[in-house]
Scaffold this active site. Structure first.
Site, PDB file in Angstrom:
ATOM      1  N   ASP A  74      33.842  27.671  38.427  1.00 45.63           N
ATOM      2  CA  ASP A  74      32.703  27.522  37.552  1.00 45.63           C
ATOM      3  C   ASP A  74      33.178  27.771  35.957  1.00 45.63           C
ATOM      4  OD1 ASP A  74      32.931  30.209  38.029  1.00 45.63           O
ATOM      5  OD2 ASP A  74      30.988  30.388  38.853  1.00 45.63           O
ATOM      6  N   ASP A 504      31.452  41.287  36.962  1.00 44.52           N
ATOM      7  CA  ASP A 504      31.106  40.906  38.403  1.00 44.52           C
ATOM      8  C   ASP A 504      31.832  41.685  39.561  1.00 44.52           C
ATOM      9  OD1 ASP A 504      29.246  39.044  37.355  1.00 44.52           O
ATOM     10  OD2 ASP A 504      30.667  37.587  37.343  1.00 44.52           O
TER      11      ASP A 504
END
Length: 790
Positions: A74, A504
């Site tokens: 992504d 993350d």
């Protein structure tokens, strides 16, 4: 890149801060070429975090050539698998900072007649986070080189629904013809000349108006329509249109719960909604078997984070009969929809589908050998209230290539043999989450790859599942490094040359740059945001982040990052921010959400600092333990009492309020500070202070800078080497200065730009010439001079 269960990843949130500050999209300023020295020969490679680190949103096998497979991410570009080395090769590292948005990949297509030819649809955001439209990158040599065709609309490789697809497809009966599903209401597009020119398909009736639920007022991320999400052709049927042979029957999936499947039976001239189709859901994937049966995985949301209901259907395109073939409910689950789906090219009745999203206790995979009449599960389970879970897995899992995938937890299989283990609420490591990419190798029914929110997994004995055996799951992401890195430090002594803080997935202490890293724990952060060491006592290290274990968002190490302990207390609401360690490790200053705080006892107690605003970036002097510095809203602050009180200095020529800037203090030189900014012409550049920030001199010859760091001095020099991701003589690059900023040498080249490199950089204080720098999706890059003899 995507964090488990969050609506937007920390990567996206961090990028928004840069966008708000105007840091991205700086115009190239033209200055005299004599201000930049010639680039030096460097070798760049990834620091090995190991096996992914972010969302693998798509996997594409060639249907006509074995061992040809690509993966898309992504935010981290596209990869090609090299079957000889067993590694994934990054394809888009040549993308520079002005085109950072093109590092997000929404779709990949492989030419069905020439497997060396590929098409990559690039663009990270389709909302207002960028002004740049997407592009099609074409290659005739497996991605060694590309040419670029700009599209007239934006592309959303990191937007909701990015795991749906593939949006880009090539007619198997005519490889001149490509179809492309667009977002944002732009509909279906077609190229008749191998992607050179594009036109919207006139008469295609559905633009895919569904968007995700809006999370907050002004939320343009969730509000953007998902659009047209995939196309598939029936290669068995042909028709001649305008003198050209094309596939007759084409099927298109759109994000429209009212009518999500469309077909053309005249080669794309006219379109109708397929009669009898399910409503209220959207097809994430549609795969046509060799016998003309279209299998579809449905979800009530676009994903990849969400999905509370769904079904699996098949549509016999010959008889035009629909059949609901939803697998039986997965045990221990709440609501979930379905995502990844693949049909075995050698057995049209063999299908694998994944749940999306079954967050607890793990993702589920379902397999059928009879076209969906009967299904088997990759794990079964029961539980006693409240624990333990007793699982019966039909798999084993090997994460030795990426040991961080335990996320700091103790490995646990939660089988009956460990049923007395009350600390086993779910298996560790997980089989995965956010599984929208799932593909069976068309040339090998035993080989399957699937992507998750953290890595890619592989299976090489898939058919063992059918005979009561266990499939072996392993990390298949060797070479993929997709982390978004938020800070780097390189201590001058100790076992680790590098410690990182990562969006993350927390952070790592890198004892060996070439081997997979173990995640820093006690606590584990959802996102690590800042770290520092004591310059005169480098075994002392402190790191901060967000989402820490037991809400512990700061940790200390006394052994150079080998082990960690959380603070006994922390300010109320403290999370993320920046942290600075005194030169001797006697205290730390933490700028977090509520304000700026100082602790002189390793977090047992905290005192609010005065005279400095909340949100300021903080750093320590590298010589004097009582001096700390801060920058906020265009003002520079210093403290001479160990961070208890700060006062704004008289420096008045710095980037103003709203500008984004970074600063650091130089090792070995008290009061020596460097500050960089790249917000606009008036406030871009590099500033240097020799008096603790009381005054700054702006350097000539550097147009803009986003990062600053220090490394070992050059031979016969005493001042640290400077490193910066900067704009010099109109050229963005990674630069080094060996003479305290008088001259700068570009040390990267046009093939090693890595998109966005504007968050952190540091040299190695022990190895002259070595540089480490962050990327947004390509992990940590380090470079060494080719002629280095260390």
């Amino acid at each position: 890149m995507s964090s488990k269960g969050s609506r937007q990843s920390w990567t996206s949130r961090f990028l928004r801060a840069f966008l708000a500050a105007g840091l991205i999209g700086i115009p190239a300023l033209a200055l005299s070429p004599t201000q930049a020295a010639a680039q030096g020969p460097y070798r760049f490679q990834n620091v090995a975090i190991g096996g992914g680190g972010g969302f693998i949103s798509g996997i594409v096998f060639s249907q006509t050539a074995p061992d040809v497979v690509y993966a898309r991410t992504d935010i981290g570009g596209a990869y090609r698998f090299d079957s000889e080395t067993g590694r994934w090769i990054p394809l888009l590292d040549w993308i520079g900072s002005s085109d950072w948005n093109l590092m997000g990949v929404e779709s990949i297509a492989i030419d069905p007649k020439d497997s060396r030819r590929i098409y990559v649809e690039t663009g990270t955001y389709s909302n207002d986070w960028t002004t740049q439209n997407g592009a099609i990158l074409r290659s005739s040599n497996q991605g060694h080189t590309f040419d670029r065709i700009d599209l007239p609309f934006k592309v959303g490789g990191n937007m909701p629904g990015r795991g749906m697809g593939e949006r880009l497809a090539i007619d198997p009966n005519n490889n001149q013809i490509l179809y492309l599903g667009a977002r944002s209401g732009h509909g279906l597009w077609r190229s008749l000349d191998m992607g050179q020119t594009w036109a919207q398909v006139a008469g295609f009736p559905d633009s895919g108006p569904y968007h995700e639920p809006i999370a907050y007022p002004g939320d343009t991320y969730d509000a953007d329509p998902i659009g047209v999400v995939w196309e598939t052709f029936d290669p068995r049927t042909t028709i001649t249109v305008a003198g050209v042979k094309v596939s007759k029957n084409i099927y298109v999936g759109v994000a429209d719960p009212a009518s999500s499947l469309w077909q053309s039976n005249d080669g794309g001239q006219t379109w109708t909604a397929v009669a009898g189709q399910p409503t209220g859901l959207m097809p994430h994937h549609g795969k046509l078997s060799s016998t003309g049966v279209l299998y579809l995985s449905y979800n009530n949301n676009a994903g990849p984070y969400d999905g509370s209901a769904g079904d699996v259907w098949k549509y016999d395109t010959g008889s035009q009969v629909w059949s609901r073939i939803t697998p039986p409910t997965s045990p221990l689950s709440g609501g979930y929809g379905f995502g990844g789906l693949s049909v075995d090219a050698k057995n049209p009745n063999a299908v694998v589908v994944a749940s999306l999203n079954q967050w607890w206790p793990d993702v589920q995979f379902f397999r059928t050998l009879d076209g969906g009449n009967n299904w088997s599960l990759i794990w079964n389970a029961n539980w006693s209230n409240p624990w333990p879970i007793i699982m019966a897995p039909n798999y084993s899992i090997d994460i030795s290539a990426a040991p961080w995938l335990t996320f700091g937890r103790t490995p646990a299989t939660c089988t009956s043999a460990t049923s007395s283990n009350s600390s086993c609420p779910a298996p560790t490591p997980n089989v995965g989450w956010m599984v929208d990419a799932l593909e069976i190798d068309p040339f090998n029914s035993n080989h399957m790859l699937y992507g998750t929110g953290a890595t890619m997994y592989g299976i090489d004995n898939l058919t063992a599942w059918d005979n009561g055996g266990k499939v072996g799951i392993y990390v298949a992401a060797n070479g993929i490094e997709e982390t978004s890195v938020l800070d780097l430090i390189s201590p001058p002594a100790g076992p680790a040359h590098l410690i990182s803080e990562v969006g993350d997935i927390g952070g790592f202490t890198h004892n060996d740059l070439t081997k997979p890293s173990v995640m820093d724990s006690n606590p584990v952060f959802t996102a690590g945001t800042s770290a520092d060491f004591a310059e005169l006592n480098p075994s002392f290290v402190v790191r901060v982040g967000a989402g820490g274990t037991n809400n512990e968002n700061i940790a200390f190490s006394s052994d150079g990052g080998q082990t960690w302990v959380p603070a006994n207390s922390q300010p109320g609401g403290a999370s993320a921010g920046t942290v600075a360690a005194a030169a001797d490790g006697s205290r730390v200053v933490w700028s977090c959400g509520p304000g700026v705080y100082v602790s002189a006892d390793r977090g047992n107690t905290w005192t609010a600092s005065s005279g400095v605003p909340a949100g300021a970036s903080v750093r320590s002097d590298r010589v004097n333990p009582l001096k700390f510095y801060a920058f906020a809203n265009g003002a520079f602050y210093n403290s001479t009492d160990g961070g208890q009180t700060f006062a704004a200095t008289a420096a008045g020529n710095l980037p103003p309020a709203g500008a984004s800037a970074q600063f650091k203090a130089a090792p070995g030189h008290e009061g020596d500070i460097w500050l960089v900014s790249s917000t606009s012409w008036a406030v871009s550049g590099v500033w240097h202070s020799l008096d603790g920030g009381v005054s700054f001199e702006k350097l000539s010859g550097v147009d803009a800078g986003t990062t600053i760091g220090f490394g070992k001095p050059a031979p016969h020099h005493t001042y640290p080497a400077l490193y910066s991701s900067a704009l010099v003589a109109g050229v963005w690059g990674i630069y080094r200065s060996d003479d305290a900023g008088s001259t700068w040498t570009r040390i990267n080249d046009d093939q090693h730009q890595y998109g966005m490199t504007m968050v952190a950089i540091t040299g190695d204080p022990r190895i002259y010439g070595r540089v480490y720098f962050t990327t947004n999706g390509r992990g940590i890059i380090y470079g060494d001079p080719v002629a280095s003899t260390h």
